[in-house]
Enzyme design. Structure first.
Site, PDB file in Angstrom:
ATOM      1  N   TYR A  89       0.832  -1.206   0.000  1.00  0.00           N
ATOM      2  CA  TYR A  89       0.000   0.000   0.000  1.00  0.00           C
ATOM      3  C   TYR A  89       0.864   1.251   0.000  1.00  0.00           C
ATOM      4  O   TYR A  89       0.544   2.244  -0.665  1.00  0.00           O
ATOM      5  CB  TYR A  89      -0.916   0.001   1.227  1.00  0.00           C
ATOM      6  CG  TYR A  89      -1.602   1.338   1.435  1.00  0.00           C
ATOM      7  CD1 TYR A  89      -2.671   1.711   0.634  1.00  0.00           C
ATOM      8  CD2 TYR A  89      -1.139   2.239   2.394  1.00  0.00           C
ATOM      9  CE1 TYR A  89      -3.284   2.958   0.788  1.00  0.00           C
ATOM     10  CE2 TYR A  89      -1.741   3.477   2.555  1.00  0.00           C
ATOM     11  CZ  TYR A  89      -2.813   3.828   1.752  1.00  0.00           C
ATOM     12  OH  TYR A  89      -3.389   5.061   1.903  1.00  0.00           O
ATOM     13  N   ALA A  90       1.978   1.216   0.725  1.00  0.00           N
ATOM     14  CA  ALA A  90       2.821   2.403   0.875  1.00  0.00           C
ATOM     15  C   ALA A  90       3.451   2.858  -0.439  1.00  0.00           C
ATOM     16  O   ALA A  90       3.926   3.998  -0.530  1.00  0.00           O
ATOM     17  CB  ALA A  90       3.927   2.138   1.904  1.00  0.00           C
ATOM     18  N   TYR A  91       3.464   2.013  -1.450  1.00  0.00           N
ATOM     19  CA  TYR A  91       4.076   2.368  -2.716  1.00  0.00           C
ATOM     20  C   TYR A  91       3.072   3.153  -3.557  1.00  0.00           C
ATOM     21  O   TYR A  91       2.281   2.591  -4.322  1.00  0.00           O
ATOM     22  CB  TYR A  91       4.553   1.123  -3.459  1.00  0.00           C
ATOM     23  CG  TYR A  91       5.502   0.257  -2.658  1.00  0.00           C
ATOM     24  CD1 TYR A  91       6.252   0.792  -1.606  1.00  0.00           C
ATOM     25  CD2 TYR A  91       5.661  -1.090  -2.942  1.00  0.00           C
ATOM     26  CE1 TYR A  91       7.122   0.002  -0.866  1.00  0.00           C
ATOM     27  CE2 TYR A  91       6.537  -1.887  -2.206  1.00  0.00           C
ATOM     28  CZ  TYR A  91       7.252  -1.331  -1.168  1.00  0.00           C
ATOM     29  OH  TYR A  91       8.109  -2.117  -0.436  1.00  0.00           O
ATOM     30  N   GLY A  92       3.101   4.457  -3.357  1.00  0.00           N
ATOM     31  CA  GLY A  92       2.183   5.325  -4.082  1.00  0.00           C
ATOM     32  C   GLY A  92       0.773   5.307  -3.533  1.00  0.00           C
ATOM     33  O   GLY A  92      -0.178   5.568  -4.275  1.00  0.00           O
TER      34      GLY A  92
END
Length: 343
Positions: A89-92
């Site tokens: 989720y943290a990737y973009g």
């Protein structure tokens, strides 16, 4: 005192690493499926998953210059034999997962395994990120789901007390997750606490594995033997120190021009051999980011043509990097000066 090559003997290092590495990669044979050639697979510990030994970093899939290149990166990975893909989720804020939902799942889901992660600090946010990821990736389940980027023992305790781990276990019981584990890159202390106390049922762990690591607060020396003893699957990240081995001081920074800075790659160690170093240890796969399609192709070729390092070759690489690696600054993500203050 944390173990480093300065505080343990050569014999202890051999016991901790060399003996373990003996079974890491050496019964591998390439195979094929309906999509074509498949990279050699390795067993991911107690999960029983057989994963291809190269896994493209999902952050870098999202970082490609445009969506067309992201699609090409996925297609090239499939063509070159990858069947294990990373995202979070943290990737973009879910963008990497969206790209998988657009270009990976519709054509390839039945042939690939997907790892994703949650940075949720409580049960509600962890569940939201999981359910959102399933929708974004257009899949009913995620093969491996990790509690992502645990920074410290205190961070791990706080997340567990807030219900994150309980929520992952519930989702596993529901069939939305097949296997669970955690990741982190700041300190092996956090990993060891989770393994022994906070998260004893962890099935897989993602952690830094690189040529500088043995010289400063080493995950290889402090945590890898524990993982092997417990048959927890090991996934290697930051094989180039998140550009730190290139002279970078922040994630995504490409580093110093060749010959002008403190980089050890490529001045002392090639990118190819840095990846060989990680793959020569008892890891199931390296999760490696590629800044563009050319770099991805080179990394995939290294994975295909991998030859394990001998113990003497490995030791020589560690020694070559030891002087610059001993302060931890090269691995800036675990460097003391980069850590958040403890409360």
């Amino acid at each position: 005192m944390k173990a480093t090559l300065n505080t343990i003997s050569r014999r202890e290092f051999a016991l901790a690493v060399s003996t373990l590495a003996g079974g890491a990669a050496f019964a591998e044979t390439p195979s094929s499926d309906k999509l074509g050639y498949v990279l050699p697979r390795r067993r991911l510990g107690k999960t029983g998953m057989m994963v291809t030994r190269f896994c493209p970093g999902g952050m870098h899939i999202e970082w490609m210059p445009n969506e067309a290149d992201s699609q090409k990166a996925i297609e090239l990975s499939i063509e070159k034999g990858v069947r294990f893909f990373d995202t979070a989720y943290a990737y973009g804020r879910g963008r990497s997962e969206e790209l998988y939902g657009k270009f990976l799942s519709p054509k390839y889901r039945e042939h690939v395994q997907i790892m994703s992660k949650t940075v949720g600090k409580d049960a509600k946010s962890a569940r939201q990120q999981l359910e959102g990821g399933l929708r974004r990736m257009k899949t009913d389940y995620i093969d491996l789901y990790l509690m992502h980027a645990v920074d410290s023992v205190e961070d791990g305790k706080a997340r567990i007390q807030a219900g994150v781990l309980e929520e992952l276990r519930k989702a596993k019981d529901e069939g939305k997750i097949r296997h669970i584990g955690f990741s982190g890159h700041r300190t092996p202390e956090a990993h060891n606490w989770l393994l022994e106390e906070g998260f004893p049922d962890a099935e897989a762990v993602l952690m830094p594995i690189n040529v500088a690591d043995p010289s400063y607060e080493s995950f290889i020396l402090n945590t890898l033997p524990r993982l092997m003893k417990k048959d927890v699957g090991v996934l290697a990240m930051k094989t180039l120190g998140n550009a730190g081995l290139l002279g970078g001081t922040r994630g995504g920074v490409k580093g110093d021009p060749v010959g002008t800075g403190r980089a050890v790659v490529p001045q002392l160690v090639s990118v190819r051999d840095a990846h060989r170093f990680a793959l020569s240890l008892p890891v199931a796969a390296i999760v490696a980011g590629s800044n563009d399609l050319k770099q991805l192709g080179e990394n995939l070729d290294t994975a295909k043509n991998f030859l394990p390092l001998t113990p003497s070759e490995r030791d020589a690489m560690i020694a070559a990097c030891a002087e610059q690696g001993k302060t931890g600054e090269m691995e800036f993500y675990k460097w003391q000066g980069m850590r958040p203050k403890r409360t």
